[in-house]
Write a protein that holds these residues in place. Structure first.
Motif, PDB file in Angstrom:
ATOM      1  N   THR A   1       0.836  -1.205   0.000  1.00 38.33           N
ATOM      2  CA  THR A   1       0.000   0.000   0.000  1.00 38.33           C
ATOM      3  C   THR A   1       0.867   1.250   0.000  1.00 38.33           C
TER       4      THR A   1
ATOM      5  N   VAL B   1       2.613   1.877  -3.345  1.00 39.98           N
ATOM      6  CA  VAL B   1       1.804   2.541  -4.377  1.00 39.98           C
ATOM      7  C   VAL B   1       1.762   4.045  -4.116  1.00 39.98           C
TER       8      VAL B   1
ATOM      9  N   LEU C   1       3.247   7.010  -6.300  1.00 40.48           N
ATOM     10  CA  LEU C   1       2.420   8.154  -6.708  1.00 40.48           C
ATOM     11  C   LEU C   1       3.155   9.466  -6.432  1.00 40.48           C
TER      12      LEU C   1
ATOM     13  N   VAL D   1      -9.108   8.701   4.150  1.00 39.53           N
ATOM     14  CA  VAL D   1      -8.012   8.333   3.234  1.00 39.53           C
ATOM     15  C   VAL D   1      -8.557   8.118   1.816  1.00 39.53           C
TER      16      VAL D   1
ATOM     17  N   LEU E   1      -7.867  10.356  -1.587  1.00 39.80           N
ATOM     18  CA  LEU E   1      -7.369   9.789  -2.841  1.00 39.80           C
ATOM     19  C   LEU E   1      -8.366  10.038  -3.986  1.00 39.80           C
TER      20      LEU E   1
ATOM     21  N   VAL F   1      -2.050   6.747 -11.642  1.00 39.71           N
ATOM     22  CA  VAL F   1      -1.310   6.210 -10.487  1.00 39.71           C
ATOM     23  C   VAL F   1      -2.133   6.414  -9.211  1.00 39.71           C
ATOM     24  N   ALA F   2      -2.832   7.569  -9.125  1.00 40.01           N
ATOM     25  CA  ALA F   2      -3.662   7.823  -7.939  1.00 40.01           C
ATOM     26  C   ALA F   2      -4.805   6.809  -7.865  1.00 40.01           C
TER      27      ALA F   2
ATOM     28  N   VAL G   1      -4.735   3.757  -9.006  1.00 41.73           N
ATOM     29  CA  VAL G   1      -4.132   2.496  -8.543  1.00 41.73           C
ATOM     30  C   VAL G   1      -3.943   2.565  -7.020  1.00 41.73           C
ATOM     31  N   ALA G   2      -3.547   3.747  -6.533  1.00 44.27           N
ATOM     32  CA  ALA G   2      -3.340   3.909  -5.090  1.00 44.27           C
ATOM     33  C   ALA G   2      -4.650   3.705  -4.337  1.00 44.27           C
TER      34      ALA G   2
ATOM     35  N   ALA H   1      -5.254   0.032  -4.135  1.00 43.46           N
ATOM     36  CA  ALA H   1      -4.339  -0.639  -3.201  1.00 43.46           C
ATOM     37  C   ALA H   1      -4.724  -0.350  -1.765  1.00 43.46           C
ATOM     38  N   VAL H   2      -5.070   0.898  -1.482  1.00 40.44           N
ATOM     39  CA  VAL H   2      -5.429   1.263  -0.107  1.00 40.44           C
ATOM     40  C   VAL H   2      -6.723   0.545   0.302  1.00 40.44           C
TER      41      VAL H   2
ATOM     42  N   ALA I   1      -5.850  -3.100   0.932  1.00 41.25           N
ATOM     43  CA  ALA I   1      -5.030  -3.339   2.122  1.00 41.25           C
ATOM     44  C   ALA I   1      -5.847  -3.187   3.395  1.00 41.25           C
ATOM     45  N   PHE I   2      -6.655  -2.136   3.440  1.00 42.37           N
ATOM     46  CA  PHE I   2      -7.455  -1.924   4.641  1.00 42.37           C
ATOM     47  C   PHE I   2      -8.474  -3.048   4.819  1.00 42.37           C
TER      48      PHE I   2
ATOM     49  N   ARG J   1      -8.181  -6.105   3.797  1.00 44.69           N
ATOM     50  CA  ARG J   1      -7.456  -7.326   4.184  1.00 44.69           C
ATOM     51  C   ARG J   1      -7.101  -7.304   5.669  1.00 44.69           C
ATOM     52  N   LEU J   2      -6.611  -6.150   6.113  1.00 42.45           N
ATOM     53  CA  LEU J   2      -6.278  -6.035   7.537  1.00 42.45           C
ATOM     54  C   LEU J   2      -7.525  -6.195   8.397  1.00 42.45           C
TER      55      LEU J   2
END
Lengths: 381, 374, 222
Positions: free
Chosen positions: A25, A28, A32, B25, B29, B259-260, B262-263, B266-267, B270-271, B273-274
């Protein structure tokens, strides 16, 4: 701390997914931020490369030019007078005009730079061959950006649709307003400019800007007013600024810096929140285990050390992988996209990310300190 | 609200700070992606709006200028040549030059001065005030209001003694990201003549061409190049897109937005999954009392959707703030459709990415609830 | 060895304040294992937390080998827990990515013991507890009874003077529970340590020398 580092090392070796998920995470986000900073850096450098290619302390514009290189017109004799000002070591002249370069039938836009060789106006980094000197009207040097389009030393190119010159050298990338550059003696600039813009009064007795190198030990800011005063005596109103100021005055540069700067700040803000969020979630996920460890005597230092070590590993992985991703993206995108990575901006982003991750971790540390060892007793959930 | 909704909402309420943090968050984004798009468009409009948005069917530039308006000089004698081409209904000269100006007695500024006859197809439409007619009358782009450029204000050209008075405003017609002023072409010739007293001729920058309704614009463009090889014709939108720097700027913002995006994915993943890991015991219990992996997956799908919706709400607030606080030269407009599109893309990306994290749910053993936690 | 005098603990604030432990005094001698029993919510875990320096009483004192716990700061209490006390928790709280042996050694490292010494002692304990074949496994591969034996080994690693066990059989079947409690008794009472066992299961408490009954935070009898 050694125990904390060892625990994190074992965790990374044996349960890499726990750490890597956070790292992915952050990677990425690091990518960016690095892409954004590289875009600003590239747009900036491709707008101002000509001014960055030379090593001067001061730039002399005529007042009406309002610090615009393309518009500045200074009589050549006046620049000679600058050389006699106390504190001035050497003066060169540099002039830019938009032109076209035709090579093997392909035509493209370029910035034509007229300059005096062996003066502060000479480009510092010559990668191949040499640069033309005054009185060599039929040869030119190109910058690396133009070389990338397929032009090599020894090739013949046509400037402005009519003047054929031979390429004798390649200088480091020195783009101006997103165009690659061709470096020629001042008289070629005057001739090409007069043909393209007949109303603008290009002439051999006129140059664009003066570039001044001050004597060793002299403060350029103190020499600048003397140059203004000297030329005022010759009825010439000039503005003398540092190269840094001249770079900032190039059209679009301040807008690029302001726009992308704001977006980079926003991205860094996201990184702070994300790293804080990830760290907090990790603390919550491991809360029962940490309470148990506290119960058997592990101090806050061990738990905090493990958290900080984990964040440090995450940051290092994210920074390194983010840099690799940004580099790979820069290599993959078409040349028209202004994305070229340099180590310095990437390192700067990595450092700022480190601070951001640290700030995020500080929030989680507070939470770790509040873990009550008595939570280890009683029901499991 | 069904079982899935109840459980998903319950978990959100159980951890309000976590919900808030993830929403903020994601919101930041999402707003970053939207702002990239909006600012990118605004920058491109500011650089090329005067050329891109007009009713002319074709613009004719000098071939050697390679699409750079500032380098284009067309011979006025070719006006007749172009007018005579079949399919051409009308052709007008257009001029553009950089000048130093003081607006309403303010500081010295660079401006783009355009010479376009008000009746020309290339003339910008006036959205406030009147069309310039009398000598010294001008219209400016509304984006420069903050500089004092409003109807009635005076504009002094630094190097020419032709004071201008603003009589009207236009919108989205800036050029080169600097204040953009339009005056009738004949006055523009006077200004350029005054700027270059030593020069005999003043060349128009381009011709604006209107074609017959029945004519094909690409055929007319080809015919112009054949009739006058030193000229090149193209639709204004195409020329605007090919202006120096536009491509780079557009691709910069596009790359950054991608890219943002994709971010965001990903965020979100990840959140989620956690969160799954943190809730494993609860999930084991739900499995033990009969919840199928599908139900558990749907709980998280609803949660991702809720997070993204909350994120979109946060993004709307942030963009609204940016709209209020953004400087006039970088206008940020709130575009609900753009926000909705980015939110949808974010949801798809986050849901797909989170789906990977949720695959572990299928392997979750209901018997885990009976096992002592390690 | 362990002396608690008039322990009182109030949890919560204002209108939500509840007296969890009320005027509890007790004493545990070297070589003695006591059991504290009571229904759920009677204050057993709260009392154990105070006896084990995990929380501080609202009123009253706890002394271990003459040291008044109220004289210790947070760091001091952590040191006491790691060097002089051993905990066997209902949730063993083992680190999932460490092996059984490493989890036991970890207690020694937290107490500042050299790793080699801690490893040697861990091997001895794991053998004594019948876990020598499991020392290289991760906790996820162990049964509930094995996990509690690992927790017992970890509790004993630093040769504590007192072993405190919180519902160590709660997640185990009867046979495993009996085995764990027997080992606990053997390694506390049998080796001159004091032991405190908190349980709601009377049959588990039967292994102790004395049983204290806690009802609504107060000791009912002894």
């Amino acid at each position: 701390m050694r125990l904390a580092i060892r625990l994190v090392w074992l965790e990374l070796r044996r349960s890499p997914s726990r750490l890597l998920r956070s790292a992915v995470t952050l990677t990425v986000l690091a990518a960016l931020a690095m892409v954004l900073v590289s875009l600003v850096d590239t747009l900036d450098r491709r707008s101002t490369g000509v001014l960055r290619a030379v090593e001067a302390d001061l730039v002399v514009f005529n007042v009406e030019a309002r610090q615009q290189v393309l518009r500045s017109r200074v009589p050549r004799p006046a620049t000679i007078g600058v050389g006699f000002v106390d504190g001035v070591h050497e003066v060169g002249v540099l002039s830019v005009v938009p032109t076209t370069v035709t090579h093997e039938g392909d035509q493209q836009r370029a910035a034509l730079v007229g300059f005096n060789a062996r003066t502060p106006a000479e480009p510092v980094r010559v990668l191949e061959g040499r640069v033309p000197t005054d009185g060599e009207p039929n040869i030119a040097a190109i910058d690396a950006a133009l070389q990338r389009t397929g032009i090599e030393v020894g090739d013949r190119i046509i400037l402005g649709g009519s003047l054929e010159v031979e390429v004798v050298g390649v200088v480091a990338e020195a783009m101006f307003l997103q165009q690659p550059s061709v470096w020629v003696p001042p008289e070629v600039w005057a001739r090409t400019g007069a043909r393209a813009f007949p109303e603008r009064g290009y002439a051999e007795a006129i140059v664009g800007i003066g570039l001044v190198e001050v004597q060793v030990g002299q403060n350029p800011a103190e020499v600048a007013p003397d140059i203004v005063a000297e030329l005022a005596e010759e009825d010439l109103d000039v503005e003398v600024v540092s190269v840094r100021e001249a770079v900032a005055s190039v059209p679009g540069v301040s807008a690029i810096r302001a726009t992308f700067g704001g977006l980079v700040v926003l991205a860094i803000g996201v990184v702070v929140l994300v790293s804080a969020g990830l760290a907090l979630l990790q603390v919550d996920r491991d809360r029962a285990r940490n309470a148990g460890l506290r119960a058997i005597g592990a101090g806050t230092d061990v738990l905090a050390g493990a958290l900080l070590s984990r964040l440090a590993v995450t940051w290092a992985l994210a920074s390194a992988t983010g840099a690799l991703l940004a580099t790979a993206l820069a290599a993959a995108v078409p040349a028209a996209v202004p994305l070229a990575v340099r180590p310095a901006p990437l390192a700067l982003v990595a450092a700022v990310l480190g601070v951001a991750v640290g700030a995020g971790g500080a929030v989680a540390l507070h939470r770790i300190r509040k873990i009550d060892p008595a939570e280890a007793l009683g029901e499991s959930w | 609200m069904g079982t899935v909704g109840t459980l998903a909402m319950g978990q959100l309420r159980r951890a309000p700070w976590h919900t808030a943090a993830v929403s903020v968050v994601l919101g930041m984004l999402i707003s970053l992606v939207v702002v990239f798009g909006v600012v990118g468009d605004a920058q491109v409009r500011g650089l090329s709006g005067a050329l891109a948005s007009n009713d002319a069917d074709l613009w004719v530039l000098a071939t050697g200028a390679q699409g750079a308006l500032s380098a284009s000089r067309v011979d006025p004698e070719l006006l007749g040549t172009v007018a005579a081409i079949e399919g051409v209904a009308g052709v007008e000269p257009v001029g553009e030059v950089r000048v130093g100006v003081r607006i309403d007695g303010g500081g010295l500024l660079d401006a783009s001065l355009w010479g376009i006859d008000p009746a020309s197809s290339a003339a910008p439409p006036v959205t406030e005030g009147s069309v310039p007619g009398a000598r010294g009358e001008a219209i400016v782009d509304g984006a420069d209001r903050h500089l004092g450029a409003v109807p009635g204000a005076r504009v002094d050209l630094v190097d020419v003694s032709l004071p201008l008075r603003i009589v009207g405003l236009t919108e989205g017609r800036r050029f080169a990201s600097i204040p953009t002023i339009t005056i009738p072409y004949a006055r523009w010739v006077e200004v350029v003549d005054g700027l270059n007293p030593d020069s005999d001729d003043v060349f128009p920058t381009a011709f604006a061409v209107e074609i017959d309704a029945a004519a094909d614009s690409s055929e007319v463009a080809d015919a112009i190049s054949v009739a006058a090889p030193m000229l090149v014709a193209a639709p204004p939108g195409q020329l605007a897109a090919e202006l120096p720097g536009i491509d780079g700027l557009r691709s910069s913002f596009g790359t950054a937005a991608l890219v943002a995006l994709v971010a965001v994915a990903a965020v979100g993943a990840a959140f989620t999954r956690l969160q799954v890991e943190q809730d494993l015991r609860v999930l084991s219990t739900l499995r033990a009392i009969g919840a199928s992996p599908r139900v558990l997956r749907r709980i998280y799908q609803v949660r991702v959707a809720l997070f993204v919706l909350l994120g979109a709400a946060v993004a709307a607030v942030l963009i609204g703030l940016a709209q209020l606080l953004s400087p006039p030269q970088i206008p940020i407009t709130f575009e609900a459709r753009t926000l909705a599109a980015v939110t949808f893309a974010t949801w798809v990306a986050a849901a797909l990415a989170a789906g990977r994290g949720l695959r572990g749910l299928r392997r979750l053993d209901p018997a885990d609830v009976l096992r002592a936690p390690a | 060895m362990l002396v608690a005098d008039r322990l009182h603990k109030v949890v919560g604030d204002g209108a939500l304040a509840v007296t969890a432990v009320d005027e509890v005094s007790l004493q545990v001698e070297r070589g003695e294992l006591i059991a504290i029993v009571g229904p759920s919510g009677s204050g057993k875990s709260t009392l154990l937390a105070m006896l084990g320096a995990l929380s501080t009483p609202t009123d009253g004192t706890v002394r271990i080998d003459g040291v008044d716990l109220s004289d210790l700061d947070e760091r001091g209490r952590s040191e006491l827990r790691s060097r002089r006390l051993g905990f066997v928790l209902q949730r063993p709280a083992l680190v999932p990515f460490l092996t059984v042996s490493e989890n036991v050694v970890l207690a020694g490292q937290i107490a500042g013991r050299p790793k080699s010494m801690a490893s040697e002692r861990a091997d001895q304990l794991l053998t004594a507890l019948g876990l020598e074949d499991r020392s290289g496994h991760r906790p996820a591969a162990l049964s509930g009874g094995e996990l509690q034996r690992v927790a017992l080994a970890r509790a004993l690693l630093n040769d504590p003077v007192i072993v405190l066990a919180d519902e160590p059989t709660a997640n185990l079947d009867a046979q495993q529970g009996r085995a764990v409690v027997a080992l606990l008794a053997e390694h506390t009472r049998g080796q001159g340590r004091a032991g405190v066992l908190v349980t709601h299961d009377e049959s588990v408490a039967a292994v102790a020398d004395r049983t204290l009954r806690l009802i609504d935070g107060r000791l009912a009898d002894s």
